[in-house]
Design a protein around this motif. Structure first.
Motif, short mmCIF file in Angstrom:
data_model
loop_
_atom_site.label_atom_id
_atom_site.label_comp_id
_atom_site.label_asym_id
_atom_site.label_seq_id
_atom_site.Cartn_x
_atom_site.Cartn_y
_atom_site.Cartn_z
N MET A 122 111.23 -6.76 7.02
CA MET A 122 109.91 -7.47 6.91
C MET A 122 109.93 -8.62 5.71
N SER A 123 109.32 -9.73 5.96
CA SER A 123 109.32 -10.63 4.67
C SER A 123 108.49 -10.23 3.79
N ASP A 124 108.28 -10.76 2.60
CA ASP A 124 107.36 -10.34 1.59
C ASP A 124 106.10 -10.52 2.13
N PHE A 125 105.58 -11.76 2.77
CA PHE A 125 104.40 -11.98 3.23
C PHE A 125 103.79 -10.86 4.26
N ASP A 126 104.93 -10.19 5.15
CA ASP A 126 104.60 -9.09 6.19
C ASP A 126 104.38 -7.97 5.36
N ALA A 127 105.21 -7.83 4.34
CA ALA A 127 104.96 -6.50 3.66
C ALA A 127 103.48 -6.43 3.01
N GLU A 128 103.06 -7.48 2.41
CA GLU A 128 101.97 -7.48 1.82
C GLU A 128 100.85 -7.42 2.69
N ARG A 129 100.67 -7.84 3.79
CA ARG A 129 99.83 -7.89 4.68
C ARG A 129 99.59 -6.60 5.42
N GLU A 130 100.64 -5.79 5.56
CA GLU A 130 100.62 -4.52 6.13
C GLU A 130 100.00 -3.53 5.23
N ALA A 131 100.14 -3.90 3.75
CA ALA A 131 99.55 -3.00 2.78
C ALA A 131 98.17 -3.25 2.60
N ASN A 132 97.94 -4.31 2.78
CA ASN A 132 96.38 -5.00 2.69
C ASN A 132 95.57 -4.06 3.87
N ILE A 133 96.24 -4.24 4.92
CA ILE A 133 95.38 -3.55 6.27
C ILE A 133 95.44 -2.01 5.92
N ALA A 134 96.57 -1.59 5.42
CA ALA A 134 96.51 -0.09 5.10
C ALA A 134 95.17 0.22 4.25
N ARG A 135 95.36 -0.46 2.89
CA ARG A 135 94.50 -0.21 1.60
C ARG A 135 92.74 -0.33 2.48
N ASN A 136 92.66 -1.43 3.32
CA ASN A 136 91.33 -1.67 3.89
C ASN A 136 90.88 -0.54 4.79
N ARG A 137 91.87 0.10 5.71
CA ARG A 137 91.68 0.82 6.49
C ARG A 137 91.26 2.42 5.72
N ALA A 138 92.14 2.65 4.51
CA ALA A 138 91.58 3.91 3.88
C ALA A 138 90.34 3.71 3.20
N LEU A 139 89.79 2.34 2.71
CA LEU A 139 88.86 2.23 1.96
C LEU A 139 87.44 2.55 2.98
N LEU A 140 87.54 1.85 4.44
CA LEU A 140 86.55 2.26 5.60
C LEU A 140 86.55 3.68 5.63
N ALA A 141 87.70 4.34 5.79
CA ALA A 141 87.48 5.85 6.01
C ALA A 141 86.67 6.63 4.89
N GLU A 142 86.98 6.16 3.61
CA GLU A 142 86.28 6.95 2.59
C GLU A 142 84.87 6.71 2.77
N LEU A 143 84.31 5.16 3.01
CA LEU A 143 83.13 5.07 3.23
C LEU A 143 82.44 5.53 4.43
N ASN A 144 83.12 6.12 5.36
CA ASN A 144 82.66 6.55 6.63
C ASN A 144 82.43 5.41 7.58
N LEU A 145 82.79 4.32 7.53
CA LEU A 145 82.36 3.11 8.16
C LEU A 145 83.24 2.78 9.49
N THR A 146 84.40 3.74 9.83
CA THR A 146 85.19 3.32 10.75
C THR A 146 84.53 3.68 12.01
N ALA A 147 83.30 4.56 12.17
CA ALA A 147 82.96 5.06 13.63
C ALA A 147 82.23 3.71 14.37
N GLY A 148 81.93 2.72 13.71
CA GLY A 148 81.14 1.72 14.54
C GLY A 148 82.42 0.66 14.65
N LEU A 149 83.55 0.64 14.31
CA LEU A 149 84.47 -0.44 14.39
C LEU A 149 85.67 -0.04 15.21
#
Length: 564
Positions: free
Chosen positions: A1-28
């Protein structure tokens, strides 16, 4: 992957983990990332895409009369002149009455035309009327690709000897089964197409050997004719892209409308080719009619009709001069095609619907009936022809109800009328004689397929069968439910091969089983077939050919892979 794709995948992973911690994934609805194998399987499961698009109706909608209250009609109608003379008033009232009479007559005429349009058609119909939905070039290819080919040879139905493939020991049967397995093991999906617009109810394989011509009848009275091995025409879609080979249709098809109206009241319940002349095809329908389409004359003609009795199936002896018709009232009708249809004789052989009737191809005076009363019965039609009404009975002289039938069977004269019967666990969906006229297969809602082998000496004696027990019983899921066509095991009509039959399977396969109950082949393709192949049929002379149809009108040709 390019640097941009790698950074994008990392951001998605962080956001998903943050939503899981806040218990906000049930409605998404965040779908998980699919791997390559899942993407591949989803892509392979795409259904066959129809190349033919329905023609757009460019005619403007008919103008509708705007509804108006009586008060507004009075205010907007002609206001009479207060100074009109009595003679003028009388003339005005007469003109208004005549106008109202004309409007009422026009309304009644329009309503009658609408009612007539919804009634079954009993008149002769030509090909152009049956194929009025086809384009001019499609009608031309139908004439050249189907009608001209069919008319080359009559292809009479083949009949096997009643003693053929009747062996003394099981080893010879196993040898024939093994040979048949070798021939059929290479059968694959070689063509797919949406031949009819609605659920497939019936099918028949034309005996022509130079083409694979399969006829399918659907829920709305449509007869689809499929030339399954015709060259594929690649047609671009609206974006200019051509469909991929594994998702596009195979062959060419044409849709005719022999039964009317185009609703569920006209479902085609059975299709048969004339036993002597395959230029003729017969179709029965829930519109209470049976029609014969001649490819020589291009005319569809009604050969039988009833007032309000739904026709479930029919069969013809090898001579092709007669027809036995089963109906939903528990009756069977004998029709001599050389006589007027008013002389047809109706026998009530069951107190519930008879789903199928089958004529013995070798001893054609024996018929087989399968009914919702859970009983399979073998009748001698020579005895049925001897039934007469009592003098005091004022019924139709051509109709014989259950009381008359039961009285005749219990009499000395009618003791050989009912030759054999077998009680099933639930409703008997179908029962058919094999090409030898000795084997029987039945399908039943108790999730069983049963097989019989009737000895020829039993058929020759003028007496009830000494025994009439199935030789084997196979467990088979027959619970099709409301939205699938009832599963019916269909014998291969080929008289030169070891007797076997095809039947649909709720696991989306087409099963081929021998006359002794051995599974010969289980045809399936999970990547291309995702529906129950409820209706099946086989080629009358080519062993390695079978066809099936499902509830959406999509049909499949099964053949060796080199035939694709």
């Amino acid at each position: 992957m390019s640097d941009f794709d790698a950074e994008r995948e990392a951001n998605i992973a962080r956001n998903r983990a943050l939503l899981a911690e806040l218990n906000l994934t049930a409605g998404l609805d965040i779908p998980p990332k699919k791997n390559a194998q899942e993407k591949k399987s989803n892509k392979a499961a795409k259904p066959v895409q129809s190349r033919k698009r329905p023609r757009r109706d460019t005619t403007p909608p008919p103008a509708r009369e705007t509804r108006q209250s009586a008060r507004l009609k009075q205010t907007t109608s002609h206001v009479p002149d207060p100074n009109e003379t009595p003679a003028q008033r009388k003339r005005r009232e007469k003109e208004e009455a005549e106008q109202r009479a004309k409007e009422e007559e026009a309304r009644l005429e329009a309503e009658e035309k609408l009612r007539q349009a919804k009634r079954p058609r009993h008149q002769d119909l030509d090909i152009s009327t049956l194929a009025e939905e086809l384009e001019d070039n499609d009608l031309l290819t139908f004439n050249e690709g189907v009608m001209q080919v069919i008319m080359k040879t009559k292809h009479p139905r083949g009949i096997a000897d009643e003693n053929s493939f009747a062996f003394e020991n099981d080893k010879e049967d196993q040898r024939e089964v093994k040979e048949l397995k070798e021939r059929l093991k290479g059968m694959k999906v070689v063509a797919r197409a949406k031949v009819t617009e609605d659920r497939v109810y019936s099918a028949a394989y034309h005996p022509e050997v130079t083409k694979d011509l399969i006829f399918f009848g659907d829920k709305h009275g449509q007869l689809g004719i499929w030339d399954a091995r015709a060259p594929i025409e690649e047609v671009a879609d609206a974006d200019g892209e051509v469909a991929a080979a594994d998702n596009s249709e195979g062959g060419k098809y044409w849709r005719l409308q022999p039964h009317w109206p185009a609703t569920s009241k006209s479902s085609i319940s059975c299709i048969k080719f004339d036993p002597i002349d395959s230029h003729l095809v017969y179709t029965s329908s829930y519109d209470c009619t049976i029609r014969r389409l001649s490819f020589s004359s291009g005319i569809s003609r009604e050969v039988y009709s009833s007032e309000d009795t739904l026709i479930s199936s029919f069969d013809m002896p090898p001579s092709g001069n007669e027809m036995w018709i089963s109906d939903a009232s528990g009756g069977v009708t004998h029709l001599d095609l050389r006589q007027d249809k008013t002389k047809a004789r109706w026998y009530q052989l069951s107190d519930q619907k008879i789903g199928s009737v089958s004529v013995n191809p070798v001893n054609d005076h024996f018929i087989l009936t399968a009914s919702n009363s859970r009983v399979l019965k073998v009748w001698d039609t020579r005895s049925l022809a001897d039934i007469k009404h009592s003098k005091h009975q004022a019924t139709n002289p051509m109709d014989f109800d259950s009381e008359v039938i039961e009285g005749f069977i219990s009499s000395k004269q009618g003791k050989t009328c009912l030759r054999g019967n077998w009680q099933h666990g639930k409703s008997v969906s179908s029962a058919y004689w094999d090409p030898r006229g000795r084997g029987i297969v039945s399908t039943c809602y108790d999730d069983s397929i049963r097989l019989w082998d009737v000895k020829p000496q039993f058929l020759k004696k003028d007496a009830p069968f000494p025994t009439f027990r199935p030789i084997t019983q196979i467990k088979h899921d027959c619970q099709t439910g409301r939205w699938l066509t009832i599963l019916k095991a269909q014998w291969s009509p080929n008289p030169d091969i070891y007797p076997h039959f095809t039947v649909g399977n709720m696991q989306h396969s087409l099963d081929i089983i021998s006359c002794k109950g051995d599974l010969i082949a289980k045809l399936m393709d999970k990547s291309r077939i995702t529906a129950v192949q409820a209706v099946t049929c086989s080629h009358p002379s080519i062993v390695e050919r079978a066809a099936s149809g499902n509830a959406s009108g999509r049909c499949v040709l099964w053949a060796p892979s080199e035939e694709s």
